[in-house]
Write an enzyme that holds these catalytic residues in place. Structure first.
Site, PDB file in Angstrom:
ATOM      1  CB  CYS A  50      -1.115  -0.112   1.207  1.00  0.00           C
ATOM      2  SG  CYS A  50      -0.334  -0.337   2.734  1.00  0.00           S
ATOM      3  CG  ASN A  51       2.607   2.899   2.832  1.00  0.00           C
ATOM      4  OD1 ASN A  51       1.701   3.471   2.625  1.00  0.00           O
ATOM      5  ND2 ASN A  51       2.980   2.071   4.047  1.00  0.00           N
ATOM      6  N   GLY A 204     -15.952   4.676  20.803  1.00  0.00           N
ATOM      7  CA  GLY A 204     -15.170   5.429  19.910  1.00  0.00           C
ATOM      8  C   GLY A 204     -14.158   4.439  18.791  1.00  0.00           C
ATOM      9  CG  MET A 206      -8.017   6.460  19.743  1.00  0.00           C
ATOM     10  SD  MET A 206      -6.667   6.278  18.541  1.00  0.00           S
ATOM     11  CE  MET A 206      -5.432   6.135  19.609  1.00  0.00           C
TER      12      MET A 206
END
Lengths: 436, 285
Positions: A50-51, A204, A206
């Site tokens: 992906c990078n 949440g 996170m």
């Protein structure tokens, strides 16, 4: 022999470009086949994550443009850039500015940096080494690799592991979630997490990420509570936990060893007095509270209570930044390893390329002469037993190896030390009449 | 002969260098520090063992009958314990907590000077050294509890300050340290009970045999009783919610101080039968 790399990564190209150039799934096999068709006699490995998207090639001759009779003067980057453009149907001028083209030492060094996770978005992450290994495996299975890329990628994986073990680069956690897990391991014994209860308050995004990391510790029980029972049930289903009633929060706090709080409450949910009562109820057992909600769910002075270890998002972020700085310092050590290993690899490659055929020929000629002499001896002494003949043949072979050992060692040593070995090779050829 | 040349100073100095290596954690790379502290501590244990072996052979009894010998033996057991922990858990910084105690015991033994060996007869010939040996083992358990308690306090302080450990100074988890502290207290209390029980029976038996030199009101006996009571209190309190973690760790340190006073302080500061007659060899023989 030229080693050429053309590609782009998270620094040189935005995701919009990277995703258009990616070789995912069946595209990768097709790309390897297309490379073999367009650039025969060229070894190739395609690394697509992906990078980054990178094509590594190695060939005896300079890579030629498709259909062109003239070799390209540059390291062969233009044909590969053109290949990327053609294969993906993206205009060459759209990607040209995002591509980097490296050759020989620079290309080798770059691959070692990639495998060692120096060039990663998050330096030190361990996933890239597995991705390099997979890219090599696919290319090898497809028959796209050869002696140079085999040696190059095997060395790259070796260097990647060496950097992981000889530097601290991979040990420093650089995400807030993994720092939270590190703190948990400082409070509780790592092999005792199966006896621990994790309480998740809120739902949440996170919080879920942090919970994923905490789940790696395999806690014995996960309780999820939320003002909205449906949300609690959804989160509990995803983490194999149990949704519990929010109005009994104090009871769950009394049972939990790790508390992960991530609600959207505008006011603190838990005051010092409230938690002091909980601590009395739980027999003052230590508790690790990760409050990553903003605004905070736990009043700051809850952390002053004995055996309460309360961390908010800033506390975790501060340690994460320290770890990042430490990783940067480790990068200097890692680069030194890469520099040394690149030199060593190129010396060994040069040795194999130049000295290899000469050594093979030398051994071949000596073996032939030895066989002639042995045949002559055995013809003169027909009474020799099979055992005697084998013993004599072994002695001749040992003697030959001893005679060759010194000159061949000198050649290897010269290659390893970076000394130009053509002088030695010429001397060897002339002394032993090789190729004359 | 080399064996005879081994002095208290030799292994005291080895342990001190090991301690210096541990203390210089911020200056030395981790592998050097671990190698240096392990190497010097191991050299110290070898010299220490030779010294004790030589002393035992010379006296023809285990070197436990005098305060001097008890301290040197206690230091030896602690050094071996430390070395084992250091070998199996090289990551953790144990030396800065354990080595000062070992060095201090050796220095105190030097200050105390060698006692004349007692002439142990009858029961005392067997049960005297047994009394000393069990109390020395109890001392090891106290030492483990003390070191775990000290480490607990430092680790708890660091976690309250919200800092992760560095490679130079890494400690076990709070949970493990609390468990070690509790186990140290339990074993220490058991061994102190057995050791003091043997001592009591020995005193009664000696009294019956007409030897009135062992007095139950001897300051050392009283302090040993107080130490035993302190550990009994700790054992009782450890299950009390208010005495978890930091408070138990603090109390263990106080109890360790009391034990050290019983072992050495009484002999240095008070008149005690256990102190025996000293030979004029103060300093580090």
């Amino acid at each position: 022999m030229r080693i050429v790399l053309v590609g782009c990564n998270h620094r040189s190209a935005p995701v919009a470009i990277r995703e258009r150039l990616a070789f995912d799934g069946p595209k990768l096999d097709a790309a390897l086949d297309a490379l073999a068709d367009q650039f025969p006699q060229t070894e190739a490995v395609v690394l697509s994550t992906c990078n980054r998207v990178e094509i590594y090639t190695a060939s005896e001759q300079p890579v030629r443009s498709p259909g062109s009779e003239q070799p390209v003067r540059s390291p062969g980057s233009e044909p590969l850039a053109a290949f990327l453009s053609d294969f993906h149907g993206v205009a060459a001028d759209q990607i040209a500015e995002h591509l980097y083209c490296l050759a020989d030492r620079d290309a080798v060094s770059h691959l070692f940096e990639v495998a060692g996770s120096i060039d990663s978005l998050v330096p030190g992450e361990g996933q890239i080494l597995a991705q390099v290994k997979e890219a090599y495996r696919i290319a090898k299975d497809r028959g796209a690799t050869g002696p140079v890329t085999n040696a190059l990628f095997q060395k790259a994986m070796e260097v990647g592991k060496l950097i992981q073990t000889s530097t601290e680069i991979a040990r420093k956690k650089v995400s807030v979630s993994s720092v939270a897990v590190e703190f948990a391991c400082e409070i509780f014994e790592a092999d005792q997490f199966s006896t621990k209860t994790v309480l998740v308050i809120g739902a949440g995004k996170m919080g879920e990420l942090t919970l994923e990391h905490l789940c790696e510790l395999r806690p014995g029980r996960i309780l999820v509570t939320n003002r909205s029972p449906d949300k609690a049930t959804a989160v509990a289903a995803r983490c194999n936990g149990r949704a519990v009633a929010f109005d009994r929060l104090d009871d769950w706090l009394g049972e939990a060893d790790l508390v992960l709080s991530t609600t959207g409450s505008p006011q603190p949910l838990v005051s010092r007095d409230r938690f002091a009562a909980v601590m009395r109820h739980r027999g003052n057992r230590p508790v690790f509270v990760i409050d990553i909600a903003v605004p905070r769910d736990f009043a700051a002075d809850v952390g002053d209570l004995e055996n309460v270890y309360l961390y908010n998002i800033d506390d975790l972020e501060r340690e994460r930044s320290k770890n990042l700085e430490a990783r940067q310092r480790e990068m200097v050590k890692a680069r030194a390893v890469i520099d040394r290993e690149t030199t060593s690899f190129l010396s060994e490659l040069a040795h194999q390329r130049h000295a290899g055929p000469v050594i093979t020929q030398l051994r071949h000629e000596w073996n032939a002469r030895r066989d002639v002499e042995l045949a002559r001896l055995f013809a003169q002494r027909p009474g020799l037993s099979v055992e005697d003949r084998e013993a004599i043949a072994r002695t001749f072979e040992r003697f030959q190896n001893q005679l060759l050992h010194q000159p061949l060692s000198a050649l290897r040593s010269a290659a390893a030390n970076g000394v130009h070995q053509h002088g030695l090779l010429d001397a060897l050829k002339r002394l032993f009449h090789i190729g004359q | 002969m080399i064996v005879e040349g081994v002095k208290l100073f030799c292994f005291g100095a080895s342990y001190s260098v090991a301690l210096a290596a541990e203390a210089a954690a911020a200056l030395l790379p981790a592998t050097w520090r671990r190698g240096a502290s392990l190497g010097f501590a191991a050299a110290g244990v070898v010299a220490h063992t030779i010294y004790l072996g030589h002393r035992a052979l010379a006296a023809d009894t285990p070197p436990l009958a005098t305060s001097f010998d008890s301290l040197v033996v206690l230091a030896w057991v602690l050094a071996v314990t430390y070395l084992s922990i250091h070998w199996y858990y090289p990551r953790f910084t144990v030396g800065v907590f354990a080595l000062p105690v070992i060095v201090a015991l050796i220095v105190l033994a030097g200050l105390l000077g060698q006692d004349s060996q007692r002439d142990l007869r009858g029961w005392a010939r067997v049960w005297g050294p047994a009394h000393g040996a069990v109390l020395a083992l109890g001392g090891v358990a106290v030492f483990v509890g003390f070191v775990a308690g000290m480490m607990y306090l430092v680790q708890a302080r660091r976690l309250k300050a919200k800092q992760l450990p560095s490679e130079a100074f890494d400690l076990p988890s709070l949970e493990l340290l609390e468990r070690l502290n509790r186990q140290g207290i339990t074993v220490a209390f058991t061994l102190l009970t057995i050791g003091l029980g043997i001592g009591l029976l020995l005193a009664i038996q000696q009294g019956r045999a007409g030897d009135a030199s062992i007095r139950l009101l001897d300051p050392k006996v009283i302090c040993a009783g107080l130490t035993w009571l302190a550990f009994g209190f700790l054992l009782q309190m450890r299950s009390h919610p208010q005495f978890r973690g930091r408070r138990v760790a603090l109390l263990t340190i106080v109890a360790f101080g009391l034990m050290l006073f019983t072992f050495v302080g009484v002999d240095l500061l008070l008149e005690s039968w256990h102190a025996s007659e000293r030979v004029a060899t103060k300093g580090l023989p």
